[in-house]
Design a protein around this motif. Structure first.
Motif, PDB file in Angstrom:
ATOM      1  N   MET A 244       0.849  -1.165   0.000  1.00  0.00           N
ATOM      2  CA  MET A 244       0.000   0.000   0.000  1.00  0.00           C
ATOM      3  C   MET A 244       0.900   1.234   0.000  1.00  0.00           C
ATOM      4  N   SER A 245       0.465   2.227  -0.687  1.00  0.00           N
ATOM      5  CA  SER A 245       1.252   3.443  -0.803  1.00  0.00           C
ATOM      6  C   SER A 245       1.194   4.247   0.503  1.00  0.00           C
ATOM      7  N   PRO A 246       2.268   4.951   0.844  1.00  0.00           N
ATOM      8  CA  PRO A 246       2.227   5.780   2.057  1.00  0.00           C
ATOM      9  C   PRO A 246       1.254   6.958   1.934  1.00  0.00           C
ATOM     10  N   LEU A 247       0.831   7.262   0.727  1.00  0.00           N
ATOM     11  CA  LEU A 247      -0.116   8.370   0.531  1.00  0.00           C
ATOM     12  C   LEU A 247      -1.573   7.947   0.709  1.00  0.00           C
ATOM     13  N   THR A 248      -1.834   6.648   0.763  1.00  0.00           N
ATOM     14  CA  THR A 248      -3.210   6.166   0.856  1.00  0.00           C
ATOM     15  C   THR A 248      -3.929   6.674   2.108  1.00  0.00           C
ATOM     16  N   PRO A 249      -3.343   6.607   3.310  1.00  0.00           N
ATOM     17  CA  PRO A 249      -4.071   7.141   4.475  1.00  0.00           C
ATOM     18  C   PRO A 249      -4.362   8.636   4.344  1.00  0.00           C
ATOM     19  N   LEU A 250      -3.437   9.377   3.762  1.00  0.00           N
ATOM     20  CA  LEU A 250      -3.681  10.810   3.575  1.00  0.00           C
ATOM     21  C   LEU A 250      -4.811  11.050   2.588  1.00  0.00           C
ATOM     22  N   LEU A 251      -4.848  10.246   1.531  1.00  0.00           N
ATOM     23  CA  LEU A 251      -5.907  10.380   0.539  1.00  0.00           C
ATOM     24  C   LEU A 251      -7.263  10.042   1.142  1.00  0.00           C
TER      25      LEU A 251
ATOM     26  N   ARG B  35      -8.095  10.125   4.318  1.00  0.00           N
ATOM     27  CA  ARG B  35      -8.439  11.142   5.302  1.00  0.00           C
ATOM     28  C   ARG B  35      -8.956  12.400   4.597  1.00  0.00           C
ATOM     29  N   GLY B  36      -8.369  12.724   3.457  1.00  0.00           N
ATOM     30  CA  GLY B  36      -8.809  13.886   2.696  1.00  0.00           C
ATOM     31  C   GLY B  36     -10.197  13.713   2.120  1.00  0.00           C
TER      32      GLY B  36
ATOM     33  N   PRO C 232     -14.424  16.028   4.434  1.00  0.00           N
ATOM     34  CA  PRO C 232     -15.616  16.813   4.105  1.00  0.00           C
ATOM     35  C   PRO C 232     -16.918  16.081   4.414  1.00  0.00           C
ATOM     36  N   ALA C 233     -16.903  14.764   4.343  1.00  0.00           N
ATOM     37  CA  ALA C 233     -18.128  14.009   4.606  1.00  0.00           C
ATOM     38  C   ALA C 233     -18.519  14.092   6.080  1.00  0.00           C
ATOM     39  N   ARG C 234     -17.569  14.273   6.967  1.00  0.00           N
ATOM     40  CA  ARG C 234     -17.885  14.369   8.399  1.00  0.00           C
ATOM     41  C   ARG C 234     -18.610  15.658   8.721  1.00  0.00           C
ATOM     42  N   ARG C 235     -18.405  16.672   7.927  1.00  0.00           N
ATOM     43  CA  ARG C 235     -19.006  17.971   8.226  1.00  0.00           C
ATOM     44  C   ARG C 235     -20.428  18.111   7.698  1.00  0.00           C
ATOM     45  N   LEU C 236     -20.883  17.156   6.905  1.00  0.00           N
ATOM     46  CA  LEU C 236     -22.237  17.234   6.366  1.00  0.00           C
ATOM     47  C   LEU C 236     -23.247  16.960   7.475  1.00  0.00           C
ATOM     48  N   LEU C 237     -24.248  17.797   7.575  1.00  0.00           N
ATOM     49  CA  LEU C 237     -25.305  17.600   8.555  1.00  0.00           C
ATOM     50  C   LEU C 237     -26.482  16.911   7.890  1.00  0.00           C
ATOM     51  N   VAL C 238     -26.935  15.872   8.501  1.00  0.00           N
ATOM     52  CA  VAL C 238     -28.080  15.145   7.974  1.00  0.00           C
ATOM     53  C   VAL C 238     -29.298  15.570   8.782  1.00  0.00           C
ATOM     54  N   PRO C 239     -30.334  16.104   8.127  1.00  0.00           N
ATOM     55  CA  PRO C 239     -31.517  16.518   8.881  1.00  0.00           C
ATOM     56  C   PRO C 239     -32.236  15.310   9.470  1.00  0.00           C
TER      57      PRO C 239
END
Length: 69
Positions: free
Chosen positions: A1-8, A10-11, A15-22
């Motif tokens: 696995m590439s060392p960039l995979t966790p960063l990708l 996480r990136g 943004p998905a964590r900040r979405l508010l679901v009514p």
């Protein structure tokens, strides 16, 4: 696995964590009238009959439906 995979990952997940679901505000109350056992039995029997009788009719007459006349 590439060392960039966790960063990708996480990136992408950030943004998905900040979405508010009514949330729906659904409140229920107790029923106005209690339904008796006989009423439930009649309702379930009629529902099953309405579904199973036509299906049984088609299955019992399947050979006549297959014939080309």
């Amino acid at each position: 696995m590439s060392p960039l995979t966790p960063l990708l990952l996480r990136g992408l997940a950030g943004p998905a964590r900040r979405l508010l679901v009514p949330r729906a505000h659904v409140h229920s109350k107790p029923p106005r009238e209690q339904i008796g056992t006989l009423d439930v039995a009649i309702a379930l029997t009629s529902c099953f009959l309405c579904i199973l009788v036509p299906a049984g009719w088609v299955l019992s007459n399947l050979e006549s439906y297959k014939k080309r006349e």
